[in-house]
Design an enzyme around this catalytic site. Structure first.
Site, PDB file in Angstrom:
ATOM      1  N   LYS A 313       0.787  -0.964   0.006  1.00 10.89           N
ATOM      2  CA  LYS A 313      -0.044   0.031   0.024  1.00 10.89           C
ATOM      3  C   LYS A 313       0.824   1.349   0.044  1.00 10.89           C
ATOM      4  O   LYS A 313       2.084   1.425   0.347  1.00 10.89           O
ATOM      5  CB  LYS A 313      -1.068  -0.027   1.163  1.00 10.89           C
ATOM      6  CG  LYS A 313      -2.029  -1.239   1.010  1.00 10.89           C
ATOM      7  CD  LYS A 313      -3.426  -0.625   1.502  1.00 10.89           C
ATOM      8  CE  LYS A 313      -4.393  -1.588   0.983  1.00 10.89           C
ATOM      9  NZ  LYS A 313      -5.621  -1.581   1.718  1.00 10.89           N
ATOM     10  N   ARG A 348      -4.012  -9.882   4.667  1.00 13.11           N
ATOM     11  CA  ARG A 348      -4.403  -9.887   3.140  1.00 13.11           C
ATOM     12  C   ARG A 348      -3.163  -9.369   2.468  1.00 13.11           C
ATOM     13  O   ARG A 348      -2.636  -8.407   2.707  1.00 13.11           O
ATOM     14  CB  ARG A 348      -5.667  -9.053   2.791  1.00 13.11           C
ATOM     15  CG  ARG A 348      -6.058  -8.950   1.348  1.00 13.11           C
ATOM     16  CD  ARG A 348      -7.416  -8.326   1.250  1.00 13.11           C
ATOM     17  NE  ARG A 348      -8.069  -8.524  -0.084  1.00 13.11           N
ATOM     18  CZ  ARG A 348      -7.393  -7.653  -1.088  1.00 13.11           C
ATOM     19  NH1 ARG A 348      -6.551  -6.590  -0.878  1.00 13.11           N
ATOM     20  NH2 ARG A 348      -8.205  -7.737  -2.446  1.00 13.11           N
TER      21      ARG A 348
END
Length: 373
Positions: A313, A348
Site C-alpha cells: 500500500k 491480506r
C-alpha cells in the site's frame, strides 16, 4: 483513578503493556487477547466527546474493575463489554467443507482479475485458467483463503458494470472451488456476490461494508455466508472520497465498523460469520494510516476477527522514497508482522510465501515466550 468522564462521551479500550507470557505474574494481572498467543497487562482507555478527546488513561488489568466502577453506569457497562470482546474466543470460520481457525494469524491471498488494480492489474486478465493457476499456487504456498476481485478499488478507478465483473471472476472461482480452494469474492455489488457464491465462493469481502448496494445485506443474510466488513469513508462509486475528514481516525473507524456489525446482526447475519477490516489506505492520509496501524489492537474491542490489509500500500512508498508497488515487499512484510503482534487474525497479502515465513517466525517467537520459565 480515572479522570472525570462525561456520561455522553464515547469510550474505547486498547490492549497495551504486552507480555510474552502470563507465567510468573500475579493472578489477574494479565489478560489474553482472543484465543491467540498475545497477553497484555493494561488497557489504554480513551474517551471522546464530539471530536474532542476528553480523557486518556492507562489502566492496569489488575485495577480495571475498580477503575471502571467510578465511571457513569453506561460507560462502565461499555468498558466492561469492550474488555470482554477483546478477550472473547474467536470461533472458527466455517467455509462449506473447510474451517479457518484463529488461534494463530492466517493469510488471505490477493488474486485480482482486473486490468487496472494498483499493484497487479492486467496480470491475470483474459485467461481464467492462468488466473486460477495463480490461485492454486497461492493455496499451495499456504494461503487459507484466496480473495478474487474483478473491479479495482484504487483511487479514481473506473467503475465496472456488474456483468463484466461477473464474467471476470466466475470462471476463476469455479476452477478454484472445484479443486477445493477456499475463495472469497471481493466485490461491492449484490449481483456479483450472488454469482460468485453460486460459483463456489464461500465469503463476501466488501470494501463498502455492505453499504454500496442496497441488496447486499439481504444477499449475504440469505446465503448464510461469512462477510468481511471494511471501512471506507464513502459508499459511493469512489470509496476513497472523504470530504468530512476524521476527528480521531481510530475512534471514527471503530464507530463505523461497530455500526456495520450492528446492521448485519439486525439483518440476521450471525456474529460468528463477521470479520472486520479497518480499510488501510481508503480515504486516509499517511498520518491516518500510521495511526490505524499503531491503534490496530483497539479493533479487538469489536469482538470479531480482524483482517489487516497493508500489502504494497501507498504508505510504504510514502516512507520509502516513493518506492513503486512492485518494490514494497519489505514494507509489506513489516506491516504483516506488526499486525500479527497487535492481534490481527488474518492478513491480506500479495506475497504469500514471504508473508507466511514472517508469520511463522512470529508464531515461533510467541510460542517460545509462552513456554519460557
Amino acid at each position: 483513578m480515572l479522570p472525570p468522564i462525561p456520561a455522553d462521551a464515547r469510550l474505547y479500550l486498547t490492549p497495551t503493556w504486552f507480555v510474552p507470557s502470563p507465567i510468573g505474574l500475579p493472578d489477574g494481572s494479565a489478560a489474553r487477547m482472543g484465543n491467540g498467543l498475545i497477553w497484555f497487562q493494561a488497557y489504554g482507555l480513551t474517551a471522546f466527546r464530539g471530536r474532542d478527546r476528553v480523557a486518556r488513561a492507562t489502566v492496569p488489568v489488575a485495577d480495571f474493575a475498580d477503575a471502571i466502577a467510578t465511571l457513569p453506569e453506561a460507560l462502565a457497562e461499555r468498558a466492561q463489554r469492550l474488555a470482554a470482546n477483546i478477550s472473547a474466543q474467536r470461533p472458527p470460520l466455517g467455509l462449506r467443507d473447510r474451517t479457518i481457525r484463529f488461534d494463530a494469524p492466517q493469510v488471505m491471498a490477493i488474486l485480482n482479475v482486473t486490468p487496472d488494480s494498483f499493484s497487479d492489474g492486467g496480470r491475470h486478465m483474459d485467461d481464467p485458467q492462468a488466473a486460477a493457476d495463480a490461485g492454486f499456487a497461492m493455496a499451495a504456498a499456504g494461503a487459507a483463503l484466496v480473495d478474487v476481485g474483478g473491479e479495482s478499488t484504487r483511487p479514481r478507478a473506473a467503475k465496472v458494470w456488474e456483468g463484466d465483473e461477473i464474467a471476470r471472476v466466475v470462471p476463476v472461482i469455479e476452477r478454484l472451488a472445484a479443486a477445493g480452494v477456499p475463495v472469497s469474492i471481493d466485490t461491492r455489488k449484490a449481483a456479483v456476490m450472488e454469482a460468485a457464491l453460486a460459483a463456489g465462493a464461500a465469503i463476501v469481502n466488501d470494501v463498502s461494508a455492505l453499504r454500496h448496494d442496497p441488496r447486499s445485506l439481504e444477499v449475504v443474510a440469505a446465503a448464510g455466508c461469512p462477510v468481511i466488513l471494511m471501512h471506507a469513508p464513502s459508499a459511493g462509486d469512489d470509496p476513497h472520497d472523504n470530504s468530512a475528514g476524521y476527528g480521531d481516525v481510530v475512534a471514527d473507524v471503530f464507530d463505523h465498523l461497530e455500526s456495520r456489525i450492528a446492521a448485519c446482526l439486525a439483518a440476521g447475519i450471525a456474529r460468528e460469520k463477521i470479520m472486520v477490516d479497518p480499510g488501510l489506505g481508503f480515504g486516509k492520509g499517511l498520518a491516518d494510516n500510521l495511526a490505524l496501524v499503531n491503534g490496530l489492537a483497539t479493533f479487538q474491542g469489536l469482538g470479531v476477527p480482524l483482517l489487516f490489509a497493508g500489502s504494497r500500500k501507498r504508505l510504504i512508498g510514502a516512507l520509502s522514497n516513493e518506492a513503486p508497488a512492485a518494490d514494497r515487499l519489505g514494507g509489506s512484510i513489516a506491516l504483516a508482522f506488526r499486525a500479527a503482534q497487535l492481534g490481527a487474525q488474518m492478513v491480506r497479502v500479495h506475497d504469500v510465501r514471504e508473508s507466511l515465513q514472517a508469520l511463522h517466525l512470529w508464531r515461533g517467537l510467541a510460542d517460545a515466550g509462552l513456554s519460557a520459565v
